[in-house]
Design a protein around this motif. Structure first.
Motif, short mmCIF file in Angstrom:
data_model
loop_
_atom_site.label_atom_id
_atom_site.label_comp_id
_atom_site.label_asym_id
_atom_site.label_seq_id
_atom_site.Cartn_x
_atom_site.Cartn_y
_atom_site.Cartn_z
N UNK A 21 -1.70 6.96 50.26
CA UNK A 21 -2.72 7.65 49.75
C UNK A 21 -3.92 8.10 50.86
N UNK A 22 -4.34 7.07 51.49
CA UNK A 22 -5.47 7.56 52.13
C UNK A 22 -5.26 8.66 53.54
N UNK A 23 -3.87 8.78 53.56
CA UNK A 23 -3.56 9.92 54.73
C UNK A 23 -3.16 11.22 54.08
N UNK A 24 -2.95 11.16 52.87
CA UNK A 24 -2.63 12.67 52.21
C UNK A 24 -3.71 13.66 52.52
N UNK A 25 -5.09 13.54 52.40
CA UNK A 25 -5.92 14.63 52.51
C UNK A 25 -5.63 15.37 54.09
N UNK A 26 -5.43 14.60 54.81
CA UNK A 26 -5.00 15.12 56.26
C UNK A 26 -3.68 15.97 56.28
N UNK A 27 -2.97 15.51 55.58
CA UNK A 27 -1.61 16.39 55.37
C UNK A 27 -1.85 17.76 54.75
N UNK A 28 -2.88 17.79 53.86
CA UNK A 28 -3.46 19.07 53.28
C UNK A 28 -3.94 19.95 54.28
N UNK A 29 -4.96 18.97 55.06
CA UNK A 29 -5.73 20.02 55.95
C UNK A 29 -4.64 20.61 56.85
N UNK A 30 -3.76 19.94 57.41
CA UNK A 30 -2.97 20.56 58.54
C UNK A 30 -2.00 21.68 57.93
N UNK A 31 -1.56 21.62 56.75
CA UNK A 31 -0.57 22.40 56.10
C UNK A 31 -1.61 23.80 55.50
N UNK A 32 -2.96 23.73 55.66
CA UNK A 32 -3.76 24.69 54.64
C UNK A 32 -3.25 25.93 54.86
N UNK A 33 -3.16 26.98 54.00
CA UNK A 33 -2.63 28.31 53.96
C UNK A 33 -2.83 29.09 52.81
N UNK A 34 -4.12 28.71 52.42
CA UNK A 34 -4.41 29.69 51.20
C UNK A 34 -5.91 29.92 51.12
N UNK A 35 -6.27 30.89 52.18
CA UNK A 35 -7.74 31.03 52.09
C UNK A 35 -8.32 32.32 51.12
N UNK A 36 -7.30 33.15 50.86
CA UNK A 36 -7.75 34.52 50.14
C UNK A 36 -7.13 34.18 48.69
N UNK A 37 -8.00 34.61 47.77
CA UNK A 37 -7.71 34.64 46.32
C UNK A 37 -8.22 35.88 45.78
N UNK A 38 -7.63 36.61 44.99
CA UNK A 38 -7.95 37.89 44.29
C UNK A 38 -8.39 38.85 45.22
N UNK A 39 -7.97 39.01 46.40
CA UNK A 39 -8.50 40.13 47.38
C UNK A 39 -9.50 39.63 47.98
N UNK A 40 -10.24 38.32 48.13
CA UNK A 40 -11.24 38.07 48.84
C UNK A 40 -11.06 36.45 49.46
N UNK A 41 -12.10 36.60 50.45
CA UNK A 41 -11.99 35.06 51.04
C UNK A 41 -12.62 34.14 50.00
N UNK A 42 -11.76 32.96 49.79
CA UNK A 42 -12.19 32.05 49.04
C UNK A 42 -13.20 30.86 49.34
N UNK A 43 -13.48 31.08 50.68
CA UNK A 43 -14.45 30.06 51.36
C UNK A 43 -13.72 28.59 51.53
N UNK A 44 -12.39 28.63 51.22
CA UNK A 44 -11.51 27.47 51.40
C UNK A 44 -10.42 27.73 52.27
#
Length: 387
Positions: free
Chosen positions: A166-189
């Motif tokens: 469980x302590x390592x899962x956030x890093x898996x998310x960071x390495x996979x991150x692939x969704x910065x855009x939402x509804x036609x704009x940069x989400x900031x994430x």
């Protein structure tokens, strides 16, 4: 019972568990967006695609519908060797894209739609019940995840692994991150998918369970509330699979690059093996509150690999590289033993230097301010047609 007495009994119990004698298999599930081949808008064709799909010529995974008509899921077979895992991911993407082309669409590995969309529900009784229960959360749900299934020998081993990864899962998310855009704009994430996914009642980090009995009891207690329709709506960042003898790691975005996806699957396998051995050796579970892990996942969702994360063990800000180094050092003996070290480390280095899928999407967006250009580039990246 004293802590020392408890620890000695735990060690004794674990010492009688036989070690594994084979490399664990890994199977992956990739959710892909369906995009109109001419307009680059989300295409409402999932069920039509499956009706017209031709029989596969090889082991290319099974295509199944997901929640919305604008997405398709590729369910891959389990494999032991990293090259086979990578080949299966590429073959599954190719199969899905070939099927999509027959209905005037393409598949793309983006974890959220870059354009504004009002997605259409796949019409099943269960999904209709979810729509009635969860309203706008269900209506807006159109996200694509990457689920990694790692084989386990028993539910008891699986829960011991869940408690330790469980302590390592956030890093898996960071390495996979692939969704910065939402509804036609940069989400900031970097992973806005994770932000929208967290709206589901059980999504996110979880407490340590301690035993399979406690895990089953916790799941049943959630179902008994009446909030969830069934056990399938237990959306922890990782869980025991209901249908397979696996730990299912669910926190990741679908990856833009197929090789990066394969490397993360192998990294997850090494993490499961490492933590299983820790359990068998009687080592204690690392202490971390669920609130802290929720913050770590939020930080990973916000930053990806382009800003600071929280240190997996210390819970303080650190660079993505520092967090990745800690994890790689932790699992390196198993990576080396399985023959995966060179390829996994090269892929993680490529992500740290060149960025994740979110970095790529955001770069094209910054250059063009055109979501359709982002989608066109992402289709090429998905199918290995661009550098």
């Amino acid at each position: 019972m004293t802590a020392d007495r408890s620890r000695s009994i735990t060690s004794l119990v674990h010492s009688v568990v036989s070690p594994r004698t084979s490399v664990r298999t890994v199977g992956v599930e990739e959710e892909l967006l369906l995009i109109d081949a001419h307009t680059s808008e989300p295409a409402q064709v999932a069920e039509l695609l499956l009706q017209r799909e031709l029989p596969p010529l090889a082991d290319t995974g099974e295509l199944v519908t997901e929640v919305k008509q604008e997405q398709i899921e590729v369910v891959g077979a389990p494999h032991q060797l990293l090259p086979d895992i990578a080949a299966a991911i590429r073959a599954g993407r190719d199969r899905a894209d070939a099927a999509a082309r027959r209905v005037g669409a393409r598949t793309v590995a983006m974890a959220t739609s870059a354009t504004a969309v009002s997605p259409h529900l796949v019409d099943t009784p269960r999904y209709q019940s979810m729509l009635t229960q969860f309203g706008l959360t269900m209506r807006e749900q159109l996200t694509c995840g990457f689920h990694i299934h790692v084989a386990i020998d028993s539910p008891e081993e699986g829960v011991a692994v869940l408690d330790r990864i469980r302590i390592w899962l956030p890093l898996i998310l960071a390495l996979s991150s692939n969704s910065p855009l939402w509804q036609g704009q940069d989400s900031g994430y970097a992973s806005y998918r994770y932000q929208t996914w967290r709206r589901w009642p059980t999504a996110g980090a979880y407490e340590p369970f301690g035993s399979a009995a406690n895990y089953n009891g916790a799941v049943q207690a959630l179902v008994n509330t009446g909030v969830l329709l069934d056990e399938g709506m237990v959306y922890f960042d990782a869980r025991l699979s209901r249908n397979h003898p696996t730990v299912e790691i669910r926190i990741a975005d679908v990856c833009l690059n197929a090789n990066h996806a394969a490397a993360l699957a192998a990294l997850a396998r090494a993490l499961v093996e490492t933590e299983s051995r820790a359990w068998r050796d009687g080592r204690l579970v690392a202490s971390a509150s669920t609130v802290l892990l929720s913050l770590a996942s939020w930080r990973a969702s916000k930053s990806g690999v382009d800003d600071c994360l929280l240190h997996p063990r210390l819970g303080v800000p650190c660079s993505a590289r520092s967090a990745a180094d800690v994890l790689l050092n932790h699992v390196r003996p198993v990576l080396a033993e399985f023959g995966d070290a060179a390829e996994v480390e090269a892929s993680i280095e490529a992500i740290l230097v060149g960025g994740s899928g979110a970095t790529r999407q955001r770069g094209v967006w910054a250059q063009t301010r055109d979501v359709h250009a982002v989608i066109t580039d992402a289709i090429a990246q998905t199918h290995g047609l661009a550098r």
